[in-house]
Design a protein around this motif. Sequence first.
Motif: not given
Length: 462
Positions: A133-139, A149-157, A299-301
Amino acid sequence: MIGQLSPRSVRGSAPTHRPLLLLWLLGRVADSAPRLTTWRETRAAFEKLEAAYGNGATADSAQYPFWTLHATDALWEIKDADRIAPPPGRRRPTISVLDHVNPEAGFTPAVYAMLTGDPSLVANAAATLLARFFNPVPVGLIAAVGLDGLLPAGREADLILPIPGSVAFPKRTAIHADLGGQWTSGIGTLDDGLMCVFSDAKGPYDDQTIPGTDLIEYRGQGLNGDQTLKGGGNAQLLVCQQEQKPIRYWHQPAGGEWGFDTWTVIVDRRLVWGKGEDKQWRREFAWVLAPVPSPFRDQWPQSILERLAQDDQQTHDETFETEAPTAVTKQDTGRQYRKLCASVERKESLNHGRTTRTASDRYFRSAEARIAVMLRAQGICENPDCGGQPADVTDRGDAILEVDHVDERATQGRDHPANMIALCPNCHAIKTRGSTRRDLKRKLKTLAERLHREAEVWENAF
C-alpha cells in the motif's frame, strides 16, 4: 488477516486508511504500548498521519478504519461496541457519537499476544503493508509510525518472507500448505496478499527466459481457446501492470522442485500465437516480466524504471495480419509463411533508423520469424546432411528443432527467415561449436536464402 485487506478503488486510487492505522498500531506494539487506546487518541494520531502520508482517496476521517478494522476485518476490538452501533441505514457510527463515548480499542487479545511474543512477526506484517500500500515507501513514514527500530532503511524486503532462493517445495500443494493462497491457478496471491505467478517447465504453458536478456516471457491464463483480459489471472496481471506492482516469480525446472526465484515487474504485454492444452493454435498473452531485487520500487535499478517508462500498457498484437500456423497443405504453409514474413518486414521498416528499441521489441519480432521458419521446416531439420534424428518429436508431439540465425544478430545478421534455419539440437551444436562449423555456416547461408525463396511461392506452386 492483513493479506485479506482489499480496499476498493475510489477514483482510480485505493484508500490507505486501514493500512495506515495498522502501521501505527504495529508501532505501538513495537514500543510496548498498552493494547487498548481511546478513540480520541487514535483519531488525533491517525489524522496527523493521514495528512502527511495518506492518499486522500476518500473524505472519511479516522472513523472509517477505526470501525472497519473491528466490524469487517476482525483485527481489533472496540470495547462497548454495542453502545456505538451505527444508526439504521449507516455503515459506521457518527463522529459525534464516537467523541461522546470515546471507546477504547486495540488489537484483539489473540492478535496482540501473537505480535508481542514475536517482534519478527511485527516487522513482517509492517513490511507487507508497506509493499502493498505504500510503495515506494514515503520518506519519514516508518519513523512516524514508530517502526524505525524494527525496519532498517533499505532492508524492508528482507522482512517479507520467503525471500528469493530460500525455499523449495516438491508440489504446488506444499506451497499452499505453508504459505497459503490458492494452488490450482498459475496466477494468484499467497496469504500475505502479494501477487505470484507460477511457471512449470513441463508446461502446459510455453514460459521461457527471453534469449539474450534477463526478461521472462510468461504466458497468460486460459488453457484452450483465445485468451482474454476479462476476469481470472490475466485481469489480475493487467492491474499489476497498470499499477506497476511487484510479482513473485515461482518456477519448477524439469525434474526439480518449486522455488521462489525472484521478484519481478511487468514491463510489456503482447498477444502471440501459442498452442493450448488441446494442441490447437490460439492467441495467448505474453507478459514480459523484468526481475527486480526487491518488491519496493525505490530499490529498483534505473534500467527497470526506464523500461517501465517505455511501457505504454497497451496490448501489442503480434498476431495482427497473420494466421495461426495450422497449415495442412503446402499452399496453406506458403500463404501463412508469406504473411508472417510480411509482418516481420513491416516491423523492419518501422524500426529502421530507431536508435533505441526495447528487448521485447527485438525478441517478439524474432519470435514471429521463428514461427515462419518452423512452418517452412515442416518438422524436419533443414540441414540436408543431418546425421541425427531430423524428425524426432517431444512428448507433446512438437518437433525438436531450434531456430538459429545463420549470420548472428550480434554481427548485424538480419532478423528474418531468409537468414534463419531450423536445426535439430545436434546440427545446431555443430554450427555453434563444431570443428566444421565454418563450412556448415557457408552451406546454411545459401540454403536458408533458397528455402525462403521456395517457401514464398508454395502458395502458387501446388
